[in-house]
Design a protein around this motif. Sequence first.
Motif, PDB file in Angstrom:
ATOM      1  N   GLY A   1      -0.512  -2.925 -11.139  1.00 21.21           N
ATOM      2  CA  GLY A   1      -0.624  -3.453  -9.784  1.00 21.21           C
ATOM      3  C   GLY A   1       0.069  -4.785  -9.675  1.00 21.21           C
TER       4      GLY A   1
ATOM      5  N   TYR B   1      -0.155  -8.771  -7.385  1.00 31.92           N
ATOM      6  CA  TYR B   1      -0.954  -9.645  -6.527  1.00 31.92           C
ATOM      7  C   TYR B   1      -0.260  -9.815  -5.181  1.00 31.92           C
ATOM      8  N   PRO B   2      -1.004  -9.705  -4.080  1.00 30.74           N
ATOM      9  CA  PRO B   2      -0.393  -9.885  -2.759  1.00 30.74           C
ATOM     10  C   PRO B   2       0.040 -11.332  -2.551  1.00 30.74           C
TER      11      PRO B   2
ATOM     12  N   GLY C   1      -4.916 -12.602  -2.527  1.00 28.56           N
ATOM     13  CA  GLY C   1      -6.043 -11.691  -2.673  1.00 28.56           C
ATOM     14  C   GLY C   1      -6.025 -11.093  -4.059  1.00 28.56           C
TER      15      GLY C   1
ATOM     16  N   LEU D   1      -5.777  -8.119  -7.070  1.00 29.49           N
ATOM     17  CA  LEU D   1      -4.746  -7.158  -7.456  1.00 29.49           C
ATOM     18  C   LEU D   1      -4.732  -5.964  -6.506  1.00 29.49           C
ATOM     19  N   GLN D   2      -3.521  -5.508  -6.159  1.00 22.13           N
ATOM     20  CA  GLN D   2      -3.359  -4.366  -5.263  1.00 22.13           C
ATOM     21  C   GLN D   2      -2.450  -3.326  -5.906  1.00 22.13           C
ATOM     22  N   ALA D   3      -2.487  -2.127  -5.350  1.00 23.23           N
ATOM     23  CA  ALA D   3      -1.557  -1.082  -5.778  1.00 23.23           C
ATOM     24  C   ALA D   3      -0.132  -1.501  -5.458  1.00 23.23           C
TER      25      ALA D   3
ATOM     26  N   TYR E   1       2.961  -9.169 -11.586  1.00 23.97           N
ATOM     27  CA  TYR E   1       2.357  -7.878 -11.886  1.00 23.97           C
ATOM     28  C   TYR E   1       1.262  -8.037 -12.936  1.00 23.97           C
TER      29      TYR E   1
END
Length: 300
Positions: A177, A179-180, A190, A192-194, A217
């Motif tokens: 993932g 980070y935004p 925010g 961790l995101q996909a 990442y």
Amino acid sequence: MSSVLLENDDLRLIIDPQRGTGTLSLYGHSGDQWLPLMPDAEREDCDLSCANFLMVPYSNRIANGAFAFGQQHYQLENGAQHAIHGDVRGRPWEIAEQSTTRLRCTFSSTEHENVNWPWPFAVAADFALDGAQLTMHLSLRNEGDMPMPAGFGWHPYFNRTLTRAGEPVQLHFPLDGAYPDANDTRIPSGPLQALAPHQDFAQARPLEPDNFLDTCYYGFRGGSIAWPESGVQLRVDASNACKHLIVYNPAGKPYFAVEPVTNANNGVNLLAQDDPTCGTAALHPGDELAAECTLSLENI
């Protein structure tokens, strides 16, 4: 001249201990030619001071240069620029060991003035050539009498093209993932995101020049950079401590960066928020954080 040349039949590496033990160039031998795997910072047409620099005692940015640790609040210099990349890359290091294929340099913060970190620390950086593999080792030790947050990483740049203008380069890095960065500050906005499609290199694919990335990442476990037309690739691996990878693909530049690091951007503040992916270590007095990164040149 302050730079040091390490070389064998497969690799040529130039390092400048007086410039933060930064790498000035890395060439790899393939067929009958030496390929410029990294930008050559000694060339007049190169706008980089180093082709690879060390980020210690933290990597990337700390939001506003401010953070809390151990019930204390700290404010670093250069807060307006988010206190970036630690404080060792512009300083002279000491050569501890040197041979034709190996170099060990050391740094002690207590021997320098105005180091932008509240705790004293010591670093050792090793570079070794073994055939077509470059091994880089870093260790960071807390020299104070109180715990300190700690992290580090390598910031290598790589050339987009090796043998012709417009040559494609491919990345292959399976990652969990990213980070935004909703505020466009390189500070995580925010958890961790996909991965978005343009961030995803789980399958080998070209790194297009117009695909701007400055992305942190998580889930780094090795990967590769390939120049298929030139018939070579670099395998990039690192110790388990380096669970983060930064990919920086600036517009209009002949290079990009792939950076194995131990901590996320703003990791020390993520640590204060109990983010399990922060990567920032808490080193007790006398303790060390150590990791290794290898670049292996392979024919394809």
